[in-house]
Design an enzyme around this catalytic site. Structure first.
Site, PDB file in Angstrom:
ATOM      1  CG  HIS A  44     -12.969   7.478  -4.631  1.00 36.99           C
ATOM      2  ND1 HIS A  44     -13.078   6.685  -3.522  1.00 36.99           N
ATOM      3  CD2 HIS A  44     -11.641   7.679  -4.826  1.00 36.99           C
ATOM      4  CE1 HIS A  44     -11.869   6.413  -3.046  1.00 36.99           C
ATOM      5  NE2 HIS A  44     -10.981   7.010  -3.819  1.00 36.99           N
ATOM      6  CD  GLU A  78      -9.157   7.924  -7.612  1.00 39.66           C
ATOM      7  OE1 GLU A  78      -8.076   7.666  -7.064  1.00 39.66           O
ATOM      8  OE2 GLU A  78     -10.188   7.215  -7.459  1.00 39.66           O
ATOM      9  CG  ASP A 129      -6.514   3.532  -6.981  1.00 40.03           C
ATOM     10  OD1 ASP A 129      -5.952   4.553  -6.556  1.00 40.03           O
ATOM     11  OD2 ASP A 129      -7.629   3.137  -6.582  1.00 40.03           O
ATOM     12  CG  HIS A 141      -6.667   0.945  -3.540  1.00 39.27           C
ATOM     13  ND1 HIS A 141      -6.308   0.461  -2.281  1.00 39.27           N
ATOM     14  CD2 HIS A 141      -6.637   2.299  -3.432  1.00 39.27           C
ATOM     15  CE1 HIS A 141      -6.084   1.472  -1.478  1.00 39.27           C
ATOM     16  NE2 HIS A 141      -6.278   2.605  -2.135  1.00 39.27           N
ATOM     17  CD  GLU A 194      -4.069   7.218  -5.798  1.00 42.71           C
ATOM     18  OE1 GLU A 194      -3.323   6.877  -4.863  1.00 42.71           O
ATOM     19  OE2 GLU A 194      -5.292   7.422  -5.663  1.00 42.71           O
TER      20      GLU A 194
END
Length: 256
Positions: free
Chosen positions: A10, A37, A39, A52, A112
């Site tokens: 993450h 993952e 952002d 983020h 993301e």
């Protein structure tokens, strides 16, 4: 179907490194993770960068926002000191920089789309256009290996729809906190391959319905090995974790 890695680090390195930085991705890799993952948000000059929070103050100090700052200004910010002195001076990286590193190291990316308010479609378009450019060779392959191209995910239907219009070859996963009643229709409208859901709101029955409909099922953010095994037993295909020190990249239903 879920042809992607099962366990994903993450925000790069989970709880072991400052999120959404190259240092974090390197940390995940050092722990054996070839799946990450992170952002992506747009700078003022429409450059996709890893971040983020729209507003400064948590992972970068000071006041201001990502959408009001140029990519060069963001790159000059310190995105590591908040986490620890060992990471002081770690910059805000561009998506292109991180994607290049991940390609070199064979790291699969769950990208993301995290648009600032009002920039949903623009974020989808810009990130998709850059991804299409960076992964042109992989996309052009006679048989595309799904692990060689990123997966877009987002809570924003607008961002995902815009990304689909620009780069339909890049798969999409729809992010939700709780599974909405019209989840099937939303996934179909996006031509999405998976539903990404907060594991705390998922139930065995919902998991069974999603899998029976032929979609991938991915959860966030799972940090307890006992819970992780339970989710896998329900049929969950994969999940991201902050505890890459407790849940390894090779974690499975039978892991101890």
């Amino acid at each position: 179907m879920w042809p992607y890695p099962k366990i994903v680090a993450h925000r790069g390195g989970g709880a072991l490194a400052p999120e959404n930085t190259l240092a974090a991705v390197r940390c995940g890799l050092a722990h054996g993770f070839h799946a990450v993952e992170f952002d992506v948000m747009l700078s003022r000059d429409a450059v996709p960068v890893l971040m983020h929070d729209e507003q400064f103050g948590r992972t970068v100090s000071g006041t201001g926002s990502v959408s009001d700052s140029s990519a060069a200004e963001l790159a000059a910010l310190d995105a590591g000191s908040w986490f620890g002195s060992a990471f002081a001076g770690e910059p805000v990286p561009s998506y292109a920089q991180v994607a290049a590193f991940c390609r070199e190291q064979a790291i699969w990316m769950n990208v993301e789309l995290k648009p600032a308010a009002g920039f949903e479609a623009a974020t989808g378009r810009a990130t998709a256009a850059l991804t299409r450019q960076l992964f042109a060779a992989e996309i052009a392959a006679a048989v595309v290996d799904p692990r060689t191209v990123p997966l877009f995910s987002s809570f924003s239907l607008k961002a995902l729809s815009a990304a689909r219009a620009v780069a339909p070859e890049i798969p999409r996963g729809y992010l939700v906190d709780a599974v909405p009643p019209d989840w099937h229709a939303r996934l179909q409208a996006l031509a999405a391959v998976a539903l990404h859901v907060n594991h705390e709101t998922l139930t065995p029955d919902l998991a069974q319905q999603i899998k029976a409909a032929g979609f991938g099922l991915f959860c966030y953010t799972v940090n307890d090995p006992v819970r992780a095994r339970a989710l896998l037993a329900w049929g969950v295909d994969g999940f991201c974790t902050d505890r890459i020190d407790l849940i390894g990249a090779d974690f499975s239903l039978t892991a101890t």
